[in-house]
Motif scaffolding. Sequence first.
Motif, PDB file in Angstrom:
ATOM      1  N   UNK A   1      -7.186  -2.030  -9.182  1.00 22.22           N
ATOM      2  CA  UNK A   1      -8.134  -2.712  -8.300  1.00 22.22           C
ATOM      3  C   UNK A   1      -7.821  -2.656  -6.573  1.00 22.22           C
ATOM      4  N   UNK A   2      -8.843  -1.674  -6.239  1.00 26.47           N
ATOM      5  CA  UNK A   2      -8.442  -2.089  -4.781  1.00 26.47           C
ATOM      6  C   UNK A   2      -8.222  -3.561  -4.178  1.00 26.47           C
ATOM      7  N   UNK A   3      -8.988  -4.347  -4.417  1.00 27.46           N
ATOM      8  CA  UNK A   3      -9.047  -5.933  -3.539  1.00 27.46           C
ATOM      9  C   UNK A   3      -7.388  -6.353  -3.761  1.00 27.46           C
ATOM     10  N   UNK A   4      -6.798  -6.255  -5.224  1.00 28.90           N
ATOM     11  CA  UNK A   4      -5.757  -6.614  -5.208  1.00 28.90           C
ATOM     12  C   UNK A   4      -4.426  -5.726  -4.910  1.00 28.90           C
ATOM     13  N   UNK A   5      -4.655  -4.694  -4.910  1.00 25.26           N
ATOM     14  CA  UNK A   5      -3.883  -3.300  -5.579  1.00 25.26           C
ATOM     15  C   UNK A   5      -2.893  -3.486  -6.990  1.00 25.26           C
ATOM     16  N   UNK A   6      -3.499  -3.793  -8.035  1.00 28.88           N
ATOM     17  CA  UNK A   6      -3.199  -4.306  -9.787  1.00 28.88           C
ATOM     18  C   UNK A   6      -3.622  -3.070  -9.521  1.00 28.88           C
ATOM     19  N   UNK A   7      -2.909  -1.928 -10.734  1.00 27.23           N
ATOM     20  CA  UNK A   7      -3.058  -0.756 -11.718  1.00 27.23           C
ATOM     21  C   UNK A   7      -3.101  -1.190 -12.890  1.00 27.23           C
ATOM     22  N   UNK A   8      -3.582  -0.869 -13.379  1.00 25.22           N
ATOM     23  CA  UNK A   8      -4.443  -1.552 -15.141  1.00 25.22           C
ATOM     24  C   UNK A   8      -4.523  -0.838 -15.606  1.00 25.22           C
ATOM     25  N   UNK A   9      -4.317  -0.823 -16.962  1.00 26.40           N
ATOM     26  CA  UNK A   9      -4.585   1.088 -18.319  1.00 26.40           C
ATOM     27  C   UNK A   9      -5.623   0.968 -18.109  1.00 26.40           C
ATOM     28  N   UNK A  10      -6.051   2.225 -18.456  1.00 24.85           N
ATOM     29  CA  UNK A  10      -7.310   2.545 -19.358  1.00 24.85           C
ATOM     30  C   UNK A  10      -7.216   3.519 -20.032  1.00 24.85           C
ATOM     31  N   UNK A  11      -6.808   3.484 -21.725  1.00 23.65           N
ATOM     32  CA  UNK A  11      -6.706   3.801 -22.180  1.00 23.65           C
ATOM     33  C   UNK A  11      -7.973   4.948 -22.197  1.00 23.65           C
ATOM     34  N   UNK A  12      -8.288   5.739 -23.289  1.00 21.83           N
ATOM     35  CA  UNK A  12      -8.897   7.787 -23.158  1.00 21.83           C
ATOM     36  C   UNK A  12      -9.360   7.222 -24.602  1.00 21.83           C
ATOM     37  N   UNK A  13     -11.112   6.873 -24.119  1.00 19.67           N
ATOM     38  CA  UNK A  13     -11.672   6.124 -25.910  1.00 19.67           C
ATOM     39  C   UNK A  13     -12.271   7.845 -26.329  1.00 19.67           C
ATOM     40  N   UNK A  14     -12.815   6.857 -28.058  1.00 24.85           N
ATOM     41  CA  UNK A  14     -13.834   8.153 -28.843  1.00 24.85           C
ATOM     42  C   UNK A  14     -14.602   8.308 -28.578  1.00 24.85           C
ATOM     43  N   UNK A  15     -15.360   9.288 -29.541  1.00 20.02           N
ATOM     44  CA  UNK A  15     -16.614   9.437 -29.180  1.00 20.02           C
ATOM     45  C   UNK A  15     -17.764   8.080 -29.039  1.00 20.02           C
TER      46      UNK A  15
ATOM     47  N   UNK B   1       0.717  -1.208   0.108  1.00 20.17           N
ATOM     48  CA  UNK B   1       0.063   0.205  -0.121  1.00 20.17           C
ATOM     49  C   UNK B   1       0.586   0.932   0.191  1.00 20.17           C
ATOM     50  N   UNK B   2       1.328   1.682  -0.901  1.00 21.66           N
ATOM     51  CA  UNK B   2       2.804   2.223  -1.416  1.00 21.66           C
ATOM     52  C   UNK B   2       1.817   3.686  -0.739  1.00 21.66           C
ATOM     53  N   UNK B   3       2.710   4.890  -0.786  1.00 26.64           N
ATOM     54  CA  UNK B   3       2.291   6.461  -1.039  1.00 26.64           C
ATOM     55  C   UNK B   3       2.359   6.812  -2.280  1.00 26.64           C
ATOM     56  N   UNK B   4       1.505   7.712  -2.300  1.00 26.43           N
ATOM     57  CA  UNK B   4       1.581   7.778  -3.914  1.00 26.43           C
ATOM     58  C   UNK B   4       0.643   9.646  -4.201  1.00 26.43           C
ATOM     59  N   UNK B   5       1.573   9.999  -5.190  1.00 27.23           N
ATOM     60  CA  UNK B   5       1.159  11.167  -5.495  1.00 27.23           C
ATOM     61  C   UNK B   5       0.537  11.073  -6.845  1.00 27.23           C
TER      62      UNK B   5
ATOM     63  N   UNK C   1      -2.260   7.145   1.108  1.00 26.91           N
ATOM     64  CA  UNK C   1      -1.869   5.719   0.694  1.00 26.91           C
ATOM     65  C   UNK C   1      -2.710   4.939  -0.864  1.00 26.91           C
ATOM     66  N   UNK C   2      -1.939   4.647  -1.141  1.00 25.92           N
ATOM     67  CA  UNK C   2      -2.877   4.042  -2.329  1.00 25.92           C
ATOM     68  C   UNK C   2      -4.139   3.075  -2.154  1.00 25.92           C
TER      69      UNK C   2
ATOM     70  N   UNK D   1       3.116   8.706 -12.719  1.00 32.45           N
ATOM     71  CA  UNK D   1       2.283   8.043 -11.097  1.00 32.45           C
ATOM     72  C   UNK D   1       3.186   8.530 -10.559  1.00 32.45           C
ATOM     73  N   UNK D   2       3.980   9.169  -9.445  1.00 27.81           N
ATOM     74  CA  UNK D   2       5.189   9.067  -8.870  1.00 27.81           C
ATOM     75  C   UNK D   2       4.503   8.250  -7.350  1.00 27.81           C
ATOM     76  N   UNK D   3       5.275   7.362  -6.692  1.00 27.05           N
ATOM     77  CA  UNK D   3       4.796   6.340  -5.489  1.00 27.05           C
ATOM     78  C   UNK D   3       6.074   6.452  -4.690  1.00 27.05           C
ATOM     79  N   UNK D   4       6.197   6.218  -3.156  1.00 29.25           N
ATOM     80  CA  UNK D   4       7.425   5.836  -2.255  1.00 29.25           C
ATOM     81  C   UNK D   4       7.134   4.333  -1.382  1.00 29.25           C
ATOM     82  N   UNK D   5       7.469   3.376  -1.619  1.00 28.86           N
ATOM     83  CA  UNK D   5       7.326   2.481  -0.908  1.00 28.86           C
ATOM     84  C   UNK D   5       7.641   2.506   0.919  1.00 28.86           C
TER      85      UNK D   5
END
Length: 702
Positions: free
Chosen positions: A236-250, A157-161, A178-179, A208-212
């Motif tokens: 994903x808060x349950x697993x502490x996994x960041x997943x890519x999320x692309x910007x959609x079009x119209x 559960x890292x510190x994130x900026x 914290x994340x 995204x900057x983080x410190x453990x």
Amino acid sequence: MKSTIALIAVLLVSLSSTGQELNSPNSDLTMSFELLTDGTPTYTLHYKNKEVIAQSKLGLELVNESMSLRNGFKVSNIETNSFDETWTPVWGEQAEIRNHYNELAITLEQPEKDRHIIIRFRLYNEGLGLRYEFPQQDNLVYFVIKEEHTEFAMTGDHTAFWIPGDYDSQEYDYTTSKLSEISIRFDEALTGNASQEQFAKTGVQTSLMMKTKDGLYLNLHEAALKEYSLMNLNLDESSMIFKSWLTPDAVGNKGYMQAPAVSPWRTIIVSDDATDILASNMTLNLNEPNQLEDTSWIKPIKYMGVWWEMITGKSSWNYTDELPSVKLGETDYLKTKPNGKHAANTDNVKRYIDFASKHGFDALLVEGWNEGWEDWFGKSKDYVFDFVTPYPDFDVELIQEYAASKNIEMMMHHETSGAVRNYERHLDTAYQFMNTYGYTSVKSGYVGDIIPRGEHHYGQWAINHFLYAVKKAADYKIMVNAHEAVRPTGLRRTYPNLIGNESARGTEFQAFGGSNPNHVTILPFTRLIGGPMDYTPGIFEMDISKLNPDNNSHVNATIANQLALYVTMYSPLQMAADLPENYNRFLDVFQFIKDVALDWDESHYLEAEPGEYITVARKAKGENNWFVGNVNGVTPRSTQLKLDFLEKGKTYEAIIYADAKDAHYKTNPQAYKISKKKVTYQSTLKLNSAPGGGFAISIMEH
């Protein structure tokens, strides 16, 4: 540019193996690749034998595909490679940059679909880059991305900026948490803007900057973003996994691809020293080399602007207040009454030119010079500006001649109001106009929702436009400083006429209610990882009500802090943003802005902690003069500054611009002291930084 390349021959590895390891050149980092039993590709990353990215899945989901590019893979080929070159940037923080990595390229085949992709990993001493490659083939030609499924599995559960994940804006103050607290604090992290759309309360932006908890620093970002959508991250808060999320079009799609093609690089920078994050050139190195044959016309610029007086509300971009709407070519401004507040008038611009020339600046930006500002914002209006028609009180030819006589270049301003199609229709005419009147650089803006309606600032369609504008500008030998465009990802290596970007919460927000005093101690760890920012520093009058009685905003910085930004916030494009009359009140400290260099041979990151402090020393290009900057957060602190970066056997004169003993960003921001001292490489300076303060030092060879 010069470069030397050492290329080690490709090594073919056993094709039957589904697990591979790759080490960084110094062996501090180890990346492991593995296919799961269902054929899903995964990777892990270790730093000095500590796991920093746990097993994380890779792949893409395509529209109208039952299996897509997520699983069912087999390894069909493995190639490794080592690469080492030194290249010379057109401008930058260093005279030379080393590009040294070990590479692993894994070809993955989907037998059931008779198609294949390549996942390429490059491991540097400071981090990992990975991307997807789509070779030309019969069964994967045109395809539409529904979502990219790149994971970054955190090990705690890292510190994130962080700032909120958004399809249109990065103009937020940073939140430190914290994340696990991102979703809890998401609403308080939001601030209003002209155009924004968040996608989830667990979404954040890169860089995204983080410190453990055990003191490791992690940075997640992307490099070489082109012909693709910007990547946000969703936790994903349950697993502490960041997943890519692309910007959609119209219509909700996230990328239209034609093989052969590649994705941007996904980057992970790792160190146990925060200064290593700031010093990393990995993002730049993951971009292609310079594509411009002639770069002699590209040069750093120190400029002033008819800008801050409008930002504060003292003056206006509008010529008149009488028009409820404007139609270019039909509205006759000569039949209207001027409002008397229009700043971009010939006499006022000449006043700025005089001041800029007297103090040795290169250029002057003028905003609000062209017709249409009365009816430009929030109307979903396509044809807003034509970028060539001045207001009646702005004499283009006279101003250009006057500026040239004073050795000042004029900087063009193109506000598109998000009407991207309109801008592209006018680009050639607008750039030809600039060539005719001697404008060598342009500040472009994209305030408001993108037109065509439904498109986003960070979607593939707009990403393509931003690069199109830069490449078209190069045809006319014009440098581009794009505001409200996508945040940079190192493309300035490939197109060095992209001399600056905004794409973050800049100084203007100090007049819109203020920014956190530690904001500038976070930006170099986040926004600046991808490239320089036109932050527009140099504000000396912190009480905005003195310029506009109706505006009670306060600039949350000391004068010494504002000086330091010219060193800590690297950019080859630096503005002295305040009004001439405010600089005339403080000519002794204004001297540092006049002296500080724009281009550098060396940069040394002496101390840093995200959100708390940064101290940087830089050596001016082609000179033996150094400049040091320190910006501080909210806690007062002392620095023992060793000058061992100076040349041995030389004596220098240091001019120190520091916070006074009673300085404070809120209560006493204009309290400073100036001192001079003879120094050598053996010298140590003890310096204090106030809350929201800092210091700036010029060190000239004696």
